[in-house]
Motif scaffolding. Structure first.
Motif, PDB file in Angstrom:
ATOM      1  N   LEU C 399       0.839  -1.204   0.000  1.00  0.00           N
ATOM      2  CA  LEU C 399       0.000   0.000   0.000  1.00  0.00           C
ATOM      3  C   LEU C 399       0.869   1.246   0.000  1.00  0.00           C
ATOM      4  N   ALA C 400       1.863   1.240   0.877  1.00  0.00           N
ATOM      5  CA  ALA C 400       2.729   2.423   0.990  1.00  0.00           C
ATOM      6  C   ALA C 400       3.501   2.674  -0.298  1.00  0.00           C
ATOM      7  N   MET C 401       3.869   1.604  -0.982  1.00  0.00           N
ATOM      8  CA  MET C 401       4.695   1.766  -2.173  1.00  0.00           C
ATOM      9  C   MET C 401       3.896   2.138  -3.404  1.00  0.00           C
ATOM     10  N   ASN C 402       2.598   1.774  -3.422  1.00  0.00           N
ATOM     11  CA  ASN C 402       1.842   1.964  -4.658  1.00  0.00           C
ATOM     12  C   ASN C 402       0.529   2.711  -4.509  1.00  0.00           C
ATOM     13  N   GLY C 403       0.114   2.936  -3.287  1.00  0.00           N
ATOM     14  CA  GLY C 403      -1.216   3.502  -3.124  1.00  0.00           C
ATOM     15  C   GLY C 403      -2.231   2.392  -3.041  1.00  0.00           C
ATOM     16  N   PRO C 404      -3.475   2.724  -2.685  1.00  0.00           N
ATOM     17  CA  PRO C 404      -4.478   1.675  -2.497  1.00  0.00           C
ATOM     18  C   PRO C 404      -4.936   1.059  -3.815  1.00  0.00           C
ATOM     19  N   GLN C 405      -5.528  -0.113  -3.689  1.00  0.00           N
ATOM     20  CA  GLN C 405      -6.063  -0.780  -4.873  1.00  0.00           C
ATOM     21  C   GLN C 405      -7.143   0.097  -5.477  1.00  0.00           C
ATOM     22  N   GLY C 406      -7.225   0.083  -6.776  1.00  0.00           N
ATOM     23  CA  GLY C 406      -8.300   0.815  -7.431  1.00  0.00           C
ATOM     24  C   GLY C 406      -7.873   2.147  -8.007  1.00  0.00           C
ATOM     25  N   ILE C 407      -6.734   2.630  -7.640  1.00  0.00           N
ATOM     26  CA  ILE C 407      -6.296   3.890  -8.259  1.00  0.00           C
ATOM     27  C   ILE C 407      -5.264   3.581  -9.331  1.00  0.00           C
ATOM     28  N   GLN C 408      -4.076   3.225  -8.875  1.00  0.00           N
ATOM     29  CA  GLN C 408      -3.005   3.019  -9.835  1.00  0.00           C
ATOM     30  C   GLN C 408      -2.967   1.552 -10.289  1.00  0.00           C
ATOM     31  N   LEU C 418      -0.810  -2.784 -13.065  1.00  0.00           N
ATOM     32  CA  LEU C 418      -1.007  -1.351 -13.228  1.00  0.00           C
ATOM     33  C   LEU C 418      -2.182  -1.088 -14.162  1.00  0.00           C
ATOM     34  N   VAL C 419      -2.994  -0.119 -13.765  1.00  0.00           N
ATOM     35  CA  VAL C 419      -4.089   0.336 -14.618  1.00  0.00           C
ATOM     36  C   VAL C 419      -3.495   1.017 -15.848  1.00  0.00           C
ATOM     37  N   LYS C 420      -4.140   0.778 -16.993  1.00  0.00           N
ATOM     38  CA  LYS C 420      -3.521   1.228 -18.245  1.00  0.00           C
ATOM     39  C   LYS C 420      -3.209   2.722 -18.265  1.00  0.00           C
ATOM     40  N   SER C 421      -4.154   3.539 -17.784  1.00  0.00           N
ATOM     41  CA  SER C 421      -3.894   4.986 -17.873  1.00  0.00           C
ATOM     42  C   SER C 421      -2.642   5.350 -17.105  1.00  0.00           C
ATOM     43  N   TYR C 422      -2.457   4.742 -15.956  1.00  0.00           N
ATOM     44  CA  TYR C 422      -1.258   5.051 -15.185  1.00  0.00           C
ATOM     45  C   TYR C 422      -0.012   4.482 -15.834  1.00  0.00           C
ATOM     46  N   LEU C 423      -0.147   3.286 -16.369  1.00  0.00           N
ATOM     47  CA  LEU C 423       1.009   2.681 -17.035  1.00  0.00           C
ATOM     48  C   LEU C 423       1.486   3.598 -18.153  1.00  0.00           C
ATOM     49  N   ASP C 424       0.532   4.104 -18.919  1.00  0.00           N
ATOM     50  CA  ASP C 424       0.901   4.993 -20.021  1.00  0.00           C
ATOM     51  C   ASP C 424       1.613   6.228 -19.503  1.00  0.00           C
ATOM     52  N   ARG C 425       1.103   6.760 -18.427  1.00  0.00           N
ATOM     53  CA  ARG C 425       1.727   7.975 -17.894  1.00  0.00           C
ATOM     54  C   ARG C 425       3.142   7.705 -17.418  1.00  0.00           C
ATOM     55  N   TRP C 426       3.333   6.567 -16.741  1.00  0.00           N
ATOM     56  CA  TRP C 426       4.686   6.241 -16.288  1.00  0.00           C
ATOM     57  C   TRP C 426       5.624   6.090 -17.476  1.00  0.00           C
ATOM     58  N   LEU C 427       5.167   5.380 -18.478  1.00  0.00           N
ATOM     59  CA  LEU C 427       6.037   5.153 -19.626  1.00  0.00           C
ATOM     60  C   LEU C 427       6.322   6.441 -20.376  1.00  0.00           C
ATOM     61  N   ALA C 428       5.368   7.369 -20.309  1.00  0.00           N
ATOM     62  CA  ALA C 428       5.605   8.643 -21.000  1.00  0.00           C
ATOM     63  C   ALA C 428       6.569   9.522 -20.220  1.00  0.00           C
ATOM     64  N   THR C 459       6.008  -9.915  -7.998  1.00  0.00           N
ATOM     65  CA  THR C 459       6.308  -8.621  -8.610  1.00  0.00           C
ATOM     66  C   THR C 459       7.282  -7.839  -7.734  1.00  0.00           C
ATOM     67  N   TYR C 460       7.803  -6.768  -8.300  1.00  0.00           N
ATOM     68  CA  TYR C 460       8.560  -5.808  -7.509  1.00  0.00           C
ATOM     69  C   TYR C 460       7.607  -5.190  -6.498  1.00  0.00           C
ATOM     70  N   TRP C 461       8.175  -4.618  -5.468  1.00  0.00           N
ATOM     71  CA  TRP C 461       7.319  -3.933  -4.512  1.00  0.00           C
ATOM     72  C   TRP C 461       6.728  -2.662  -5.106  1.00  0.00           C
ATOM     73  N   ILE C 462       7.538  -1.920  -5.847  1.00  0.00           N
ATOM     74  CA  ILE C 462       7.006  -0.724  -6.494  1.00  0.00           C
ATOM     75  C   ILE C 462       6.651  -1.117  -7.919  1.00  0.00           C
ATOM     76  N   LEU C 463       5.363  -1.195  -8.208  1.00  0.00           N
ATOM     77  CA  LEU C 463       4.913  -1.741  -9.479  1.00  0.00           C
ATOM     78  C   LEU C 463       5.466  -1.022 -10.698  1.00  0.00           C
ATOM     79  N   LYS C 464       5.578   0.278 -10.590  1.00  0.00           N
ATOM     80  CA  LYS C 464       6.003   1.014 -11.779  1.00  0.00           C
ATOM     81  C   LYS C 464       7.452   0.714 -12.139  1.00  0.00           C
ATOM     82  N   ASP C 465       8.187   0.136 -11.176  1.00  0.00           N
ATOM     83  CA  ASP C 465       9.569  -0.222 -11.480  1.00  0.00           C
ATOM     84  C   ASP C 465       9.697  -1.652 -11.970  1.00  0.00           C
ATOM     85  N   ASP C 466       8.614  -2.413 -11.889  1.00  0.00           N
ATOM     86  CA  ASP C 466       8.690  -3.825 -12.256  1.00  0.00           C
ATOM     87  C   ASP C 466       8.835  -3.953 -13.773  1.00  0.00           C
ATOM     88  N   PRO C 467       9.935  -4.490 -14.227  1.00  0.00           N
ATOM     89  CA  PRO C 467      10.171  -4.550 -15.676  1.00  0.00           C
ATOM     90  C   PRO C 467       9.147  -5.423 -16.392  1.00  0.00           C
TER      91      PRO C 467
END
Lengths: 302, 295, 567
Positions: C399-408, C418-428, C459-467
């Motif tokens: 939770l601390a690393m990614n926020g609660p379920q349902g957002i990101q 990762l939810v697609k909209s957020y994934l796109d933003r991270w990749l951008a 998975t990695y703990w921080i999802l956006k870093d998970d390759p």
């Protein structure tokens, strides 16, 4: 007239001074007990510090192998800065005051102090771009093209170039701002003196030499003496961002040294010891300078 | 009076050198101004000189997005105005009192003031003092502690001392009180130094942020413009001195402040000063000395 | 006229002033003398565990200050503090609220002042807890951990032994530690090469320092200039006391990353120049310099200038340093529409020195970094420990690393995705700060969290870093390449703890020479001169007191080993 009599005569005067003296006592002398932290271990629990350690941190500071060259750098950089900045500011002030076109004067004066507001981080970044030996760097490219040099001068990478570089940057940064006081001083000179001089046939340079400079001499002495008291404060930011291992022999000053190597755990006490050292030296210099000024120039600051 | 050819040469050379200095001073600032209007990522490629390469307001948008900006600006303006007035008045009175050459204990009193310029107790005692005086989280912390700058006082005192003593003498003989003398005789003749010190104090009030940082709890009420700008610069910087932690922070994406935001903060701070200064310039022209000391 | 103007100004200012004072008197009154109030328990609270019945009672509020910065800093009173999704979830689950204060910038000064004035909150996050422990501001945590922190105990494992002070008590907890039994992901220092050049030269193997040397020579031959006609540097760099290329190189030679030391025979600690490979690394670097394979400004320019004048204008063909230092640059190249820009990303490699030890490009410690203490002002230390315990459970840490379920992120097929909209933003390449504001992620992550290791879902703990989760081939390459070369540096942290002033002074003198004098060796004009400079380098270190410091560090290292094993 005896002291008491004088006091009685000036009683209104002295009474008016009291609130200001009180202000100083409260806001400046009050907190000064903090300097004692130089002699004690730091502790959050007591305002005056913890265990008494006497001169321990002073000894550590003076005995460090780097002490002498750090001190030397500090004094050199400060002195160069003080001397050149003062001369530049005075020269600039005189030149500005000689301009007859009011609009031109306003414009030049206004832009002259813009550098004062640029932080040293940004100045250092600019300096690194301008003075670099890279082919894109403007200064070396220009000098090469004018055939003034045949290979780029490594301003940033050689210790010998550091002092001129930092002094030039200091002068550039502060010339406009420092000149404001001198301009005000020159503006306060009685115009009659110039008129009579001109009638006596004195040209521009004689006027400047014999009227302008002597008239603003008290201000020059004042600012110079104060600057001397700050001789051990060669600045933190300006060296910190332009230092690199190549020029460190000439660019490490007291404040950067204490910041980087200030005995991390005991940083507060160590810093206090260094601060106290700076204050004592500064004040001693002022007293000395004042004595010599009174003796040889007949005027001092107190 | 006719201008000699020697003098004309002097004026031309003078003007030319000043032009050079002006250019050296203005160009870097112009560069900062230009880069601040450039797109952030593109600015990182460097080589922007006279005009933005990719115009963008993103830096300014990021700053103006700070929800506290308007209020902080009001506070900054308020503290600058009030602080300058209070500062100039206090400085002038004290400087005048100290300019009396006959003052008893003069050297000791001056020394008393000068010591405070070089000795200080450090951060913690000063903080305790502010707190004990109930100035913590109080607007007056911006005004009171800084009301008297000894350096300013000494400069002003020097100027007062250089005024012809006959002026003050004649006022005193006419029976004027000290403050009256100050107000009616000395001040009108000292506009250059008053303007100078007012400028110094004003700029200091406008650009200082340390007191906001240390002596307020960070609440929105008392934040100043400079406090907000510096906060923006600092919050995305790597804080730690521990190399491992710093490396981790950096590798995890806590990015350094984009250069364009640095440039924008400098621009926002400086442009108001540049705009106001020309109006103050007329005060730098000499005081009413002409005709005052005849005979 | 002037007098009139002056008094008009006076009145205007006085009016403003009165208005201000009015506004501030209210504020000042509220907060006078209370820099950051103490905890305010509102209402009564059941001391029992948190997961009980839906309590309608007032949540316990704990106050905390983060003096280390690195998290979004909003003004006091900004709704973010209360409303961020993570805070809300924690309040729901545990009935505990945190009242934050964050010091950005010169946080240490502000912290000192706050502690000295006696007005400090319930919990403090800071870099170095020594003083705070010595002055008994931090309370011992052993009992609290035993009673309310079972998950915490498990996750820290043997590291808890290392956190014990000389009196046997634990006073602080850390973050970013290596949890018991976990393996860290692939991070750290590496050799990064630009792919377009690499592939054009035939994608040679880059496993040894000789391979690297040959590669750089080829680059210089075939690619002396960029498409814009500017000089291309096979290798460049910047000067910094850590994170700079030559520290990266010694990491590849076996000095645990960022540690500046090397662990020698019989487990002794020595400064890295004294390692058997110390001379080789420096001479390798010197060879590169003498043959013009390194940007001559690599030692004078700072990080920002390097980026601006060398990296972003695409003048760097290879780099040795932190993997992230060249990660972001691809977007600049594509935005600037450089020819073949999509291929201009940097790939990661780890190379070995012939005489070197196993590369140690990423140092992790079971002991972690930073410090979190609970102060003697805390009225509800048990609540604090419950919160901390929760943050060490898998659910809480995630939770601390990614926020609660349902957002990101959401659970898809039993795996967090990762939810697609957020994934796109991270990749951008959207700024992390923006997403942190929306999800609350990161804010609670540095209390007692750790992103090292993997979740039970793999998975990695921080999802956006998970390759894998982000389908990021570049990150996958990095992970694979750097993964095997992590180093357990638990017993190498805080080697100067408890040292006397004299030893510390010597260590700082040695540190200064360690960093500065290396360049005399690197910039020597001939190989012979470089060898001579090297000898002088080591001699200077010893003259500054290196031996005494090394002895002390060895002693601490062995002591830590004992502690870790449970003494």
């Amino acid at each position: 007239m005896s002291v008491l009599r004088k006091m009685k005569r000036q009683r209104v005067h002295l009474l008016l001074l009291v609130p200001f003296l009180l202000f100083m006592v409260i806001f400046k002398y009050g907190p000064m007990y903090g300097s004692l932290l130089a002699f004690r271990e730091f502790s959050y629990r007591t305002p005056f510090g913890g265990d008494w350690v006497g001169l321990k941190y002073f000894k550590t500071f003076f005995n460090s192998p780097d002490f002498s060259f750090v001190l030397r750098n500090t004094v050199v950089i400060s002195s160069l800065g003080l001397v050149f900045s003062t001369v530049a500011a005075i020269a600039f002030a005189i030149m500005i005051c000689e301009v007859r076109n009011a609009a031109y004067k306003k414009v030049i004066q206004t832009v002259s102090y813009l550098p004062h507001f640029i932080s040293w981080v940004v100045v250092a970044g600019m300096a690194m771009t301008i003075f670099s030996i890279d082919e894109l760097a403007p200064l070396n490219s220009l000098l090469l093209r004018l055939h003034l040099i045949d290979k780029p001068i490594n301003f940033l990478g050689e210790a010998d170039h550091f002092w001129p570089l930092i002094t030039s940057l200091s002068v550039w940064k502060n010339i406009g701002w420092n000149s404001i006081i001198y301009i005000a001083a020159i503006a306060s000179i009685d115009k009659q003196l110039y008129e009579s001089a001109m009638m006596d046939g004195a040209g521009k340079f004689r006027q400047i030499l014999y009227i302008t400079l002597p008239s603003i001499m008290p201000t020059i002495i004042l600012l110079f003496t104060f600057g001397l008291g700050y001789i051990l404060n060669a600045g933190l930011d300006q060296q910190l961002f332009l230092q690199n291992p190549m020029n460190m022999k000439h660019s490490e000053v007291l404040d950067t040294y204490v910041l980087k190597y200030g005995l991390q755990q005991a940083a507060y006490s160590y810093g206090a010891a260094v601060g106290l050292f700076k204050s004592v030296v500064g004040l001693a210099l002022i007293v000395l300078c004042n004595y010599f000024c009174r003796r040889f120039l007949k005027t001092g600051i107190f | 009076m006719r201008v000699t050819s020697g003098e004309r040469l002097f004026y031309i050379v003078n003007g030319f050198i000043l032009l050079l200095i002006g250019f050296l001073a203005a160009f870097p600032f112009w560069n900062i101004f230009v880069v601040s209007f450039n797109e952030g990522r593109d600015a990182m490629r460097g080589s922007i000189y006279f005009w933005p390469r990719k115009f963008s307001l993103e830096a300014y948008r990021a700053i103006f997005n700070e929800n506290n900006l308007m209020h902080s600006t009001y506070i900054s303006i308020a503290r600058t105005l009030l602080g300058t007035v209070v500062g100039v008045v206090c400085t002038a009175i004290l400087a005048y009192l100290l300019s009396n050459r006959e003052l008893v204990f003069r050297r000791w009193i001056l020394f008393f003031f000068i010591i405070t310029m070089y000795f200080s107790g450090g951060l913690i005692p000063e903080f305790m003092l502010i707190r004990d005086l109930h100035l913590y989280n109080n607007f007056l912390v911006y005004i009171i502690p800084g009301a008297i700058g000894v350096w300013n006082v000494m400069v002003m005192r020097q100027f007062f001392e250089d005024l012809p003593p006959s002026l003050a003498e004649s006022a005193r003989i006419d029976g004027a009180s000290e403050l009256r003398t100050l107000r009616s005789i000395i001040l009108p003749m000292s506009t250059p130094v008053l303007a100078t010190i007012a400028l110094m104090i004003g700029v200091a009030q406008w650009t200082t942020w340390f007191d906001t940082y240390m002596y307020t709890s960070g609440s929105q009420e008392l934040s100043t413009l400079q406090g907000v700008l510096v906060k923006i610069l600092m919050e995305t910087q790597i804080q730690s001195t521990d190399p491992t932690q710093a490396a981790r922070l950096e590798q995890s994406g806590a990015i350094l402040t984009p250069e364009v935001i640095k440039m924008a903060t400098i621009t926002i701070t400086t442009v108001p000063i540049v705009l106001i200064y020309p109006f103050l310039q007329k005060y730098f022209v000499g005081g009413l000395t002409v005709g005052a000391v005849k005979g | 006229m002037k007098r009139y103007l002056k008094s008009a100004k006076f009145m205007a200012v006085a009016a403003i002033c009165v208005a201000m004072l009015g506004a501030c008197a209210n504020n000042g009154g509220k907060n006078a003398g209370e820099p950051s109030g103490s905890s305010s328990p509102s209402g009564s609270n059941p001391p029992a565990s948190s997961s009980a019945a839906p309590s309608k009672e007032e949540p316990i509020t704990l106050t905390i200050v983060n003096s280390g910065g690195g998290t979004p800093s909003f003004p006091t009173g900004d709704p973010f503090w209360e409303n961020n999704p993570v805070a809300k979830q924690i309040e729901e689950k545990l009935n505990i609220k945190l009242k934050w204060d964050v010091f950005s910038g010169v946080g240490q000064d502000k912290l000192n002042v706050m502690l000295a004035s006696g007005d400090y909150p319930d919990m403090i996050m800071l870099s170095d807890p020594t003083r705070v422990i010595a002055d008994k501001i931090a309370i011992p945590l052993n009992d609290l951990i035993d009673q309310y922190g079972p998950d915490l105990k498990k996750k820290y494992g043997s590291a808890l032994n290392m956190l014990k002070q000389s009196d046997g008590n634990i006073y602080h907890l850390t973050n970013s530690y290596l949890p018991e039994g976990a393996t860290p992901p692939g991070y750290g220092y590496s050799l990064q090469v630009r792919t377009d050049i690499y592939e054009a030269l035939g994608s040679p193997k880059l496993e040894t320092s000789d391979d690297v040397y040959n590669y750089l020579k080829q680059v210089k031959e075939k690619y002396p200039k960029t498409a814009d006609g500017q000089t291309m540097y096979p290798l460049s760099g910047f000067n910094r006391n850590w994170g700079s290329p030559y520290y990266a190189m010694i990491a590849m030679a076996g000095s645990p990353a960022d540690s500046k030391v090397y662990v020698g025979q019989d487990d002794s600690i020595k400064f890295w120049p004294k390692a058997p490979w110390g001379k080789d690394v420096l001479q390798f670097y010197n060879k590169l310099y003498r043959e013009g394979l390194i940007d001559p400004e690599a030692f004078t320019q700072d990080y920002a200038t390097w980026q601006k004048s060398k990296l972003y204008p695409a003048r760097v063909a290879a780099h040795i340093g932190g993997w992230n230092q060249t990660y972001d640059v691809l977007k600049t190249y594509t935005d600037a529409k450089l020819p073949n820009a999509e291929k201009m990303y940097f790939q990661n490699f780890v190379f070995k020195f012939p005489s070197g030890d196993k590369p140690a490009v990423f140092s992790v410690s079971k002991k972690g970094i930073g410090a979190l203490v609970i102060t003697d002002k805390a009225k509800h230390p048990e609540a604090a420990m419950k919160l901390l315990n929760y943050l060490t459970t898998e659910e809480g840490n995630f939770l601390a690393m990614n926020g609660p379920q349902g957002i990101q992120w959401d659970m898809v097929d039993g795996k967090p995705t990762l939810v697609k909209s957020y994934l796109d933003r991270w990749l951008a390449g959207e700024k992390q700060v923006n997403i942190e504001k929306e999800t609350g992620m990161g804010h609670y992550a540095r209390l007692v969290g750790s992103d090292l290791g993997k979740t039970s879902w793999g998975t990695y703990w921080i999802l956006k870093d998970d390759p894998v989760a982000t389908n990021n081939t570049r990150a996958q390459q990095r992970d694979k390449e750097l993964g095997p070369y992590w180093y357990d540096a638990t017993t190498l942290g805080d080697l100067m703890a408890g040292a006397d002033t004299d030893t510390i002074a010597k260590q700082q003198a040695v540190d200064k020479r360690l960093y500065e004098n290396a360049y005399s060796v690197i910039l020597a004009k001939t190989e012979a001169e470089s060898a001579a400079e090297y000898d002088k380098y080591v001699k200077d270190l010893d003259a500054a007191g290196a031996v005494q410091v090394e002895e002390y560090m060895t002693k601490m290292h062995k002591q830590y080993e004992q502690q870790l094993a449970g003494k």
